[in-house]
Design a protein around this motif. Structure first.
Motif, PDB file in Angstrom:
ATOM      1  N   GLY A   6       0.814  -1.213   0.000  1.00 45.26           N
ATOM      2  CA  GLY A   6       0.000   0.000   0.000  1.00 45.26           C
ATOM      3  C   GLY A   6       0.844   1.257   0.000  1.00 45.26           C
ATOM      4  O   GLY A   6       0.530   2.231  -0.694  1.00 45.26           O
ATOM      5  N   GLU A   7       1.931   1.231   0.766  1.00 44.29           N
ATOM      6  CA  GLU A   7       2.825   2.386   0.804  1.00 44.29           C
ATOM      7  C   GLU A   7       3.540   2.569  -0.524  1.00 44.29           C
ATOM      8  O   GLU A   7       3.773   3.695  -0.964  1.00 44.29           O
ATOM      9  CB  GLU A   7       3.842   2.227   1.939  1.00 44.29           C
ATOM     10  N   TRP A  67      -6.358   6.953  -1.962  1.00 44.98           N
ATOM     11  CA  TRP A  67      -5.516   5.842  -1.509  1.00 44.98           C
ATOM     12  C   TRP A  67      -4.961   6.118  -0.120  1.00 44.98           C
ATOM     13  O   TRP A  67      -4.897   5.226   0.717  1.00 44.98           O
ATOM     14  CB  TRP A  67      -4.397   5.585  -2.515  1.00 44.98           C
ATOM     15  N   LYS A  68      -4.570   7.360   0.121  1.00 47.13           N
ATOM     16  CA  LYS A  68      -4.046   7.745   1.434  1.00 47.13           C
ATOM     17  C   LYS A  68      -5.102   7.507   2.515  1.00 47.13           C
ATOM     18  O   LYS A  68      -4.798   6.998   3.592  1.00 47.13           O
ATOM     19  CB  LYS A  68      -3.648   9.233   1.397  1.00 47.13           C
ATOM     20  N   GLN A  69      -6.359   7.840   2.209  1.00 51.55           N
ATOM     21  CA  GLN A  69      -7.451   7.616   3.161  1.00 51.55           C
ATOM     22  C   GLN A  69      -7.658   6.125   3.414  1.00 51.55           C
ATOM     23  O   GLN A  69      -7.889   5.706   4.551  1.00 51.55           O
ATOM     24  CB  GLN A  69      -8.750   8.239   2.646  1.00 51.55           C
ATOM     25  N   ALA A  87      -7.199   1.528   7.014  1.00 50.21           N
ATOM     26  CA  ALA A  87      -6.693   0.164   7.210  1.00 50.21           C
ATOM     27  C   ALA A  87      -5.777   0.109   8.424  1.00 50.21           C
ATOM     28  O   ALA A  87      -5.823  -0.844   9.209  1.00 50.21           O
ATOM     29  CB  ALA A  87      -5.955  -0.309   5.959  1.00 50.21           C
ATOM     30  N   LYS A  88      -4.956   1.138   8.584  1.00 50.46           N
ATOM     31  CA  LYS A  88      -4.036   1.184   9.723  1.00 50.46           C
ATOM     32  C   LYS A  88      -4.824   1.284  11.036  1.00 50.46           C
ATOM     33  O   LYS A  88      -4.451   0.694  12.038  1.00 50.46           O
ATOM     34  CB  LYS A  88      -3.108   2.389   9.574  1.00 50.46           C
ATOM     35  N   HIS A  89      -5.916   2.014  10.995  1.00 55.50           N
ATOM     36  CA  HIS A  89      -6.764   2.191  12.169  1.00 55.50           C
ATOM     37  C   HIS A  89      -7.455   0.884  12.578  1.00 55.50           C
ATOM     38  O   HIS A  89      -7.762   0.686  13.741  1.00 55.50           O
ATOM     39  CB  HIS A  89      -7.832   3.242  11.860  1.00 55.50           C
TER      40      HIS A  89
END
Length: 132
Positions: free
Chosen positions: A21-22, A115-117, A122-124
């Motif tokens: 993703g990054e 994509w950033k959102q 996903a990280k949350h």
């Protein structure tokens, strides 16, 4: 030139340790950067650099196209947009029409921001790891 080598090593490490993703986010950011450079080059009539930067942006779009999973419905919707952006970059390169670059820039920024959102959400929602 030592600081430049250190920065390059940092960049290489960032790419090698990034998640999928990054990496996608890095591709979007790179595409934005090269389109902005191409717009500046076009304004300054620096056609050789404009061509180089547009081609770099096109290679990134191609990479994004290759990484789409054809079995995912959303990929089937995104592919025509990537294809359109790629063709629009070609038209910008051959016609020197800055409006085409601006159009693709808007698309890429929208993709990048979305994509950033997605990455933040996903990280949350990642399960917390315990240390024991």
């Amino acid at each position: 030139m030592i600081p430049n080598k250190a920065y390059q090593a940092y960049q290489n490490n960032a790419v090698q340790t990034a998640s999928g993703g990054e990496l996608t986010l890095m591709l979007y950011n790179g595409c934005v950067k090269f389109i902005k450079r191409a717009m500046k080059d076009m304004e300054e009539n620096n056609y050789e650099n404009k061509n180089t930067n547009i081609q770099k942006a096109q290679r990134i779009i191609q990479e994004l196209m290759v990484t789409l999973d054809p079995n995912v419905e959303l990929s089937k919707q995104i592919m025509p947009l990537y294809d359109y952006m790629y063709r629009r970059l070609t038209e910008a390169n051959t016609s020197n029409e800055i409006a085409y670059l601006e159009e693709v820039h808007e698309f890429v920024v929208e993709f990048r921001d979305t994509w950033k959102q997605v990455l933040q959400k996903a990280k949350h929602h990642e399960p917390k790891r315990s240390n024991g």
